[in-house]
Design an enzyme around this catalytic site. Structure first.
Site, short mmCIF file in Angstrom:
data_model
loop_
_atom_site.label_atom_id
_atom_site.label_comp_id
_atom_site.label_asym_id
_atom_site.label_seq_id
_atom_site.Cartn_x
_atom_site.Cartn_y
_atom_site.Cartn_z
N CYS A 96 0.84 -1.20 0.00
CA CYS A 96 0.00 0.00 0.00
C CYS A 96 0.87 1.24 0.00
CB CYS A 96 -0.89 -0.04 1.24
SG CYS A 96 -1.70 1.52 1.63
N GLU A 97 0.62 2.15 -0.91
CA GLU A 97 1.44 3.36 -0.99
C GLU A 97 1.12 4.37 0.11
OE1 GLU A 97 -0.85 6.25 -4.18
OE2 GLU A 97 0.57 4.79 -4.97
N HIS A 98 0.03 4.13 0.84
CA HIS A 98 -0.34 5.05 1.92
C HIS A 98 0.30 4.68 3.25
CE1 HIS A 98 -4.18 5.72 -0.65
NE2 HIS A 98 -3.22 6.53 -1.02
N HIS A 99 0.46 3.37 3.51
CA HIS A 99 1.00 2.94 4.80
C HIS A 99 2.21 2.00 4.66
CE1 HIS A 99 -3.29 3.99 5.59
NE2 HIS A 99 -2.74 4.59 6.63
N GLN A 137 -5.01 -0.49 -5.07
CA GLN A 137 -5.52 -1.60 -5.87
C GLN A 137 -6.23 -1.12 -7.13
OE1 GLN A 137 -7.37 -4.74 -3.59
NE2 GLN A 137 -8.69 -5.32 -5.29
N HIS A 165 -5.88 -6.15 2.56
CA HIS A 165 -5.01 -5.00 2.79
C HIS A 165 -4.66 -4.93 4.27
CE1 HIS A 165 -5.78 -2.75 -1.14
NE2 HIS A 165 -6.54 -3.84 -1.21
N CYS A 167 -3.21 -2.61 5.76
CA CYS A 167 -3.49 -1.29 6.32
C CYS A 167 -4.88 -1.23 6.95
CB CYS A 167 -3.35 -0.21 5.25
SG CYS A 167 -4.42 -0.42 3.83
#
Length: 213
Positions: A96-99, A137, A165, A167
């Site tokens: 995940c590019e956020h977490h 995704q 996920h 996250c």
């Protein structure tokens, strides 16, 4: 020469930021260990920065791969085969590019050949090339489908991804077992309901097991 012209700005942005050295990456990992409250010099953690750097090279090897190039070798001797080609249950391992935590699941890819087909391993490698990058995704699903359409020029492309996920399962709302499903239907798969139904029927689970975590 005016270095602030649009062309100059575009060239500068295309180069992107300078990649840190391995030593700089390992130093950053030591900083994170300190920030978490650990001692990077204790026996169990002395080699951790180097191990993490090597792991990141594997996790994100997709940045060094060209998905378009993977599809350039095709075959035209198909004896007129023009039915659906489906590769199902391709394991997905992404982050995940956020977490920066894992996304794990499976992808199903199909296309309706025009005049060419591609080796099935190449489809899996295209999935891997995009998955082994920081992702969301939705974008991953679209990238896979769009690349297959652009390079192979088939009559249609379909991609479905089901994934867990971390996250969501190991932090935040803490909902283990929840899975996300995304799809991208192009060409005949979007325009022809019967083609879409045929594809969806072909990727139905063979048992009741959930997406592997």
């Amino acid at each position: 020469m005016n270095v602030h012209t649009p062309a100059a700005k575009l060239a500068k942005s295309a180069r992107g930021p300078k990649k840190p050295s391995r030593a700089e990456a390992e130093a950053a990992i030591r900083t994170l260990l300190l920030w978490a409250g650990e001692d990077p010099e204790r026996e169990g953690l002395k080699d951790t920065p180097a191990r993490v750097a090597r792991a990141y090279e594997e996790f994100f090897r997709g940045y060094a791969e060209d998905p378009v190039a993977l599809l350039t070798r095709t075959f035209e001797e198909t004896e007129g085969y023009d039915e659906m080609v489906v590769l199902r249950d391709i394991r997905i391992e992404s982050h995940c590019e956020h977490h920066m935590v894992p996304i794990v699941g499976r992808a199903h890819v199909a296309y309706l050949p025009g005049t060419r087909v591609v080796g099935i391993s190449k489809l899996a490698r295209v999935v891997d090339a995009y998955a082994h990058r920081f992702q969301i995704q939705e974008k991953l699903t679209a990238q896979i489908a769009n690349t297959i359409l652009d390079v192979l020029q088939p009559r249609g492309v379909a991609v479905v991804i089901e994934a867990n996920h971390q996250c969501m399962s190991t932090r935040g709302v803490h909902k283990p077992g929840a899975s996300m499903v995304t799809s991208r239907m192009l060409g005949a798969f979007r325009d022809d309901p019967s083609t879409r139904r045929e594809f969806l029927a072909m990727i139905q689970p063979r048992n009741c097991s959930s997406v592997e975590a």
